[in-house]
Write a protein that holds these residues in place. Sequence first.
Motif, PDB file in Angstrom:
ATOM      1  N   ALA A  27       1.317 -11.820  -3.968  1.00 55.39           N
ATOM      2  CA  ALA A  27       0.382 -10.886  -4.611  1.00 55.39           C
ATOM      3  C   ALA A  27      -0.268  -9.954  -3.585  1.00 55.39           C
ATOM      4  O   ALA A  27      -0.286 -10.223  -2.382  1.00 55.39           O
ATOM      5  N   HIS A  28      -0.827  -8.888  -4.100  1.00 62.16           N
ATOM      6  CA  HIS A  28      -1.417  -7.843  -3.255  1.00 62.16           C
ATOM      7  C   HIS A  28      -2.748  -8.305  -2.642  1.00 62.16           C
ATOM      8  O   HIS A  28      -3.484  -9.085  -3.244  1.00 62.16           O
ATOM      9  N   SER A  29      -3.040  -7.764  -1.483  1.00 63.21           N
ATOM     10  CA  SER A  29      -4.273  -8.119  -0.771  1.00 63.21           C
ATOM     11  C   SER A  29      -5.532  -7.777  -1.580  1.00 63.21           C
ATOM     12  O   SER A  29      -6.605  -8.317  -1.305  1.00 63.21           O
ATOM     13  N   THR A  84       5.826  -6.977  -6.990  1.00 61.03           N
ATOM     14  CA  THR A  84       4.955  -7.119  -5.823  1.00 61.03           C
ATOM     15  C   THR A  84       5.288  -6.021  -4.811  1.00 61.03           C
ATOM     16  O   THR A  84       6.429  -5.560  -4.728  1.00 61.03           O
ATOM     17  N   THR A  85       4.305  -5.638  -4.040  1.00 54.10           N
ATOM     18  CA  THR A  85       4.456  -4.466  -3.179  1.00 54.10           C
ATOM     19  C   THR A  85       5.477  -4.700  -2.065  1.00 54.10           C
ATOM     20  O   THR A  85       6.269  -3.820  -1.750  1.00 54.10           O
ATOM     21  N   SER A  86       5.470  -5.893  -1.495  1.00 52.02           N
ATOM     22  CA  SER A  86       6.366  -6.102  -0.362  1.00 52.02           C
ATOM     23  C   SER A  86       7.749  -6.579  -0.781  1.00 52.02           C
ATOM     24  O   SER A  86       8.714  -6.361  -0.052  1.00 52.02           O
ATOM     25  N   VAL A 109      -2.754  -8.515 -15.304  1.00 44.19           N
ATOM     26  CA  VAL A 109      -1.395  -8.163 -14.895  1.00 44.19           C
ATOM     27  C   VAL A 109      -1.483  -6.987 -13.935  1.00 44.19           C
ATOM     28  O   VAL A 109      -1.955  -5.903 -14.296  1.00 44.19           O
ATOM     29  N   ASP A 110      -1.053  -7.240 -12.713  1.00 48.80           N
ATOM     30  CA  ASP A 110      -1.070  -6.199 -11.685  1.00 48.80           C
ATOM     31  C   ASP A 110       0.314  -5.562 -11.614  1.00 48.80           C
ATOM     32  O   ASP A 110       1.253  -6.132 -11.060  1.00 48.80           O
ATOM     33  N   ALA A 111       0.414  -4.371 -12.205  1.00 47.46           N
ATOM     34  CA  ALA A 111       1.664  -3.620 -12.155  1.00 47.46           C
ATOM     35  C   ALA A 111       1.439  -2.325 -11.369  1.00 47.46           C
ATOM     36  O   ALA A 111       2.084  -1.304 -11.613  1.00 47.46           O
ATOM     37  N   ALA A 112       0.524  -2.393 -10.402  1.00 46.76           N
ATOM     38  CA  ALA A 112       0.131  -1.183  -9.668  1.00 46.76           C
ATOM     39  C   ALA A 112       1.329  -0.510  -9.014  1.00 46.76           C
ATOM     40  O   ALA A 112       1.486   0.706  -9.075  1.00 46.76           O
ATOM     41  N   TYR A 113       2.167  -1.321  -8.412  1.00 48.65           N
ATOM     42  CA  TYR A 113       3.289  -0.761  -7.658  1.00 48.65           C
ATOM     43  C   TYR A 113       4.445  -0.338  -8.574  1.00 48.65           C
ATOM     44  O   TYR A 113       4.907   0.800  -8.523  1.00 48.65           O
ATOM     45  N   ALA A 114       4.903  -1.247  -9.446  1.00 52.49           N
ATOM     46  CA  ALA A 114       6.145  -0.994 -10.191  1.00 52.49           C
ATOM     47  C   ALA A 114       5.935  -0.711 -11.677  1.00 52.49           C
ATOM     48  O   ALA A 114       6.904  -0.496 -12.402  1.00 52.49           O
ATOM     49  N   PHE A 138      -1.808  -0.172 -13.731  1.00 49.68           N
ATOM     50  CA  PHE A 138      -0.690   0.421 -12.986  1.00 49.68           C
ATOM     51  C   PHE A 138      -1.132   1.733 -12.367  1.00 49.68           C
ATOM     52  O   PHE A 138      -2.117   2.337 -12.785  1.00 49.68           O
ATOM     53  N   ASN A 139      -0.440   2.109 -11.316  1.00 44.23           N
ATOM     54  CA  ASN A 139      -0.865   3.262 -10.533  1.00 44.23           C
ATOM     55  C   ASN A 139       0.102   4.431 -10.693  1.00 44.23           C
ATOM     56  O   ASN A 139       1.103   4.497  -9.983  1.00 44.23           O
ATOM     57  N   PRO A 140      -0.213   5.354 -11.609  1.00 40.91           N
ATOM     58  CA  PRO A 140       0.646   6.545 -11.719  1.00 40.91           C
ATOM     59  C   PRO A 140       0.775   7.294 -10.389  1.00 40.91           C
ATOM     60  O   PRO A 140       1.777   7.967 -10.147  1.00 40.91           O
ATOM     61  N   HIS A 141      -0.200   7.150  -9.515  1.00 40.82           N
ATOM     62  CA  HIS A 141      -0.125   7.906  -8.251  1.00 40.82           C
ATOM     63  C   HIS A 141       0.974   7.378  -7.322  1.00 40.82           C
ATOM     64  O   HIS A 141       1.271   7.990  -6.302  1.00 40.82           O
ATOM     65  N   LYS A 142       1.570   6.247  -7.663  1.00 36.36           N
ATOM     66  CA  LYS A 142       2.634   5.762  -6.781  1.00 36.36           C
ATOM     67  C   LYS A 142       3.991   6.372  -7.141  1.00 36.36           C
ATOM     68  O   LYS A 142       4.553   7.095  -6.357  1.00 36.36           O
ATOM     69  N   TRP A 143       4.497   6.109  -8.346  1.00 39.03           N
ATOM     70  CA  TRP A 143       5.858   6.586  -8.644  1.00 39.03           C
ATOM     71  C   TRP A 143       5.880   7.778  -9.593  1.00 39.03           C
ATOM     72  O   TRP A 143       6.919   8.378  -9.791  1.00 39.03           O
TER      73      TRP A 143
HETATM   74  C1  LIG Z   1      -1.070  -0.417  -4.445  1.00 38.01           C
HETATM   75  C2  LIG Z   1      -1.269  -1.758  -5.046  1.00 38.01           C
HETATM   76  C3  LIG Z   1      -2.543  -2.235  -5.355  1.00 38.01           C
HETATM   77  C4  LIG Z   1      -3.805  -1.505  -4.973  1.00 38.01           C
HETATM   78  O1  LIG Z   1      -4.068  -0.522  -5.876  1.00 38.01           O
HETATM   79  P1  LIG Z   1      -5.399   0.360  -5.761  1.00 38.01           P
HETATM   80  O2  LIG Z   1      -5.346   1.181  -6.997  1.00 38.01           O
HETATM   81  O3  LIG Z   1      -5.302   1.135  -4.494  1.00 38.01           O
HETATM   82  O4  LIG Z   1      -6.539  -0.585  -5.759  1.00 38.01           O
HETATM   83  C5  LIG Z   1      -2.670  -3.436  -6.027  1.00 38.01           C
HETATM   84  N1  LIG Z   1      -1.589  -4.163  -6.356  1.00 38.01           N
HETATM   85  C6  LIG Z   1      -0.339  -3.757  -6.058  1.00 38.01           C
HETATM   86  C7  LIG Z   1       0.829  -4.617  -6.461  1.00 38.01           C
HETATM   87  C8  LIG Z   1      -0.131  -2.544  -5.382  1.00 38.01           C
HETATM   88  O5  LIG Z   1       1.113  -2.159  -5.046  1.00 38.01           O
END
Ligand SMILES: *Cc1c(COP(=O)(O)O)cnc(C)c1O
Length: 196
Positions: A27-29, A84-86, A109-114, A138-143
Amino acid sequence: VAMVAARHRARANRPSGALTAYASTQAHSSILKAAIVSGVGRENVRLVPVDQNLAMRPQNLAQLMDADAAAGAQPFFVCATVGTTSTGAVDPLEPIGAICAQRGVWMHVDAAYAGAALVCPEFRDLAAGVERADSFNFNPHKWLLTNFDCSAMWVRERRALIDALSITPEYLRNAASESGAVDYRDWQIPLGRRFR
Ligand SMILES: *Cc1c(COP(=O)(O)O)cnc(C)c1O
C-alpha cells in the motif's frame, strides 16, 4: 480524511481501545501518513501479507483483525488498493469487503494510481466488489492528464465526514450552510484553501 471519518464513526460506537488500521505491504505511504497525522499512530497500522501477485491475502487480514480485537484493540479502517504504485497489484475487494462488513469496519479503496483504468469497461472487473466501499479515491491527475492536483474522492455517507470535521465558530456561521447546502470546508482539513 477517510481515516478521520472512519475514526469518528468507530469512536461513536465504542469509545476505548487502540484503533487499528490495515493495508497490504504494497500500500501507499499515504496510509501511514494518515495514521500519523490523525493520531492513530503508525504503530497501529498493520501491513497485511500478500500473495504471489502481490495482492492482499484476505484470510491474513481477517486473522490480524481478529487477533487485534481479541487483544482489546478496535479494528476500524481497511485500505484495499486497486493498483499499487510500485507494483500495480490489485487487492481482492470482494472478500475484503465481506470481512469489513462482518466487523463493521470502514473500507477505503485506494485507486489513486490505477483507478483511471476503470474508465474502460474491459478493466472494470478489477474493481469487482467496490460496491461495499465506504470511500473510494482516484487521481485523474495521474493518467487522465488533468491538472495537478485533481484527486477525486467518493464517500458513501457524507455525514460521517462532515460530523468528523465540522467545527462552526460564530465567524463561519451563515444562513446558506445552515440551510443544508454542501459546505466543502467540512469535507477537508484546510479552511482558507480551495476544496481539494
Ligand atoms: C499517488 C498515490 C497516492 C497519493 O495520492 P495524493 O492524492 O497525492 O494524496 C495514494 N495512493 C496511491 C496508490 C497513489 O498512487
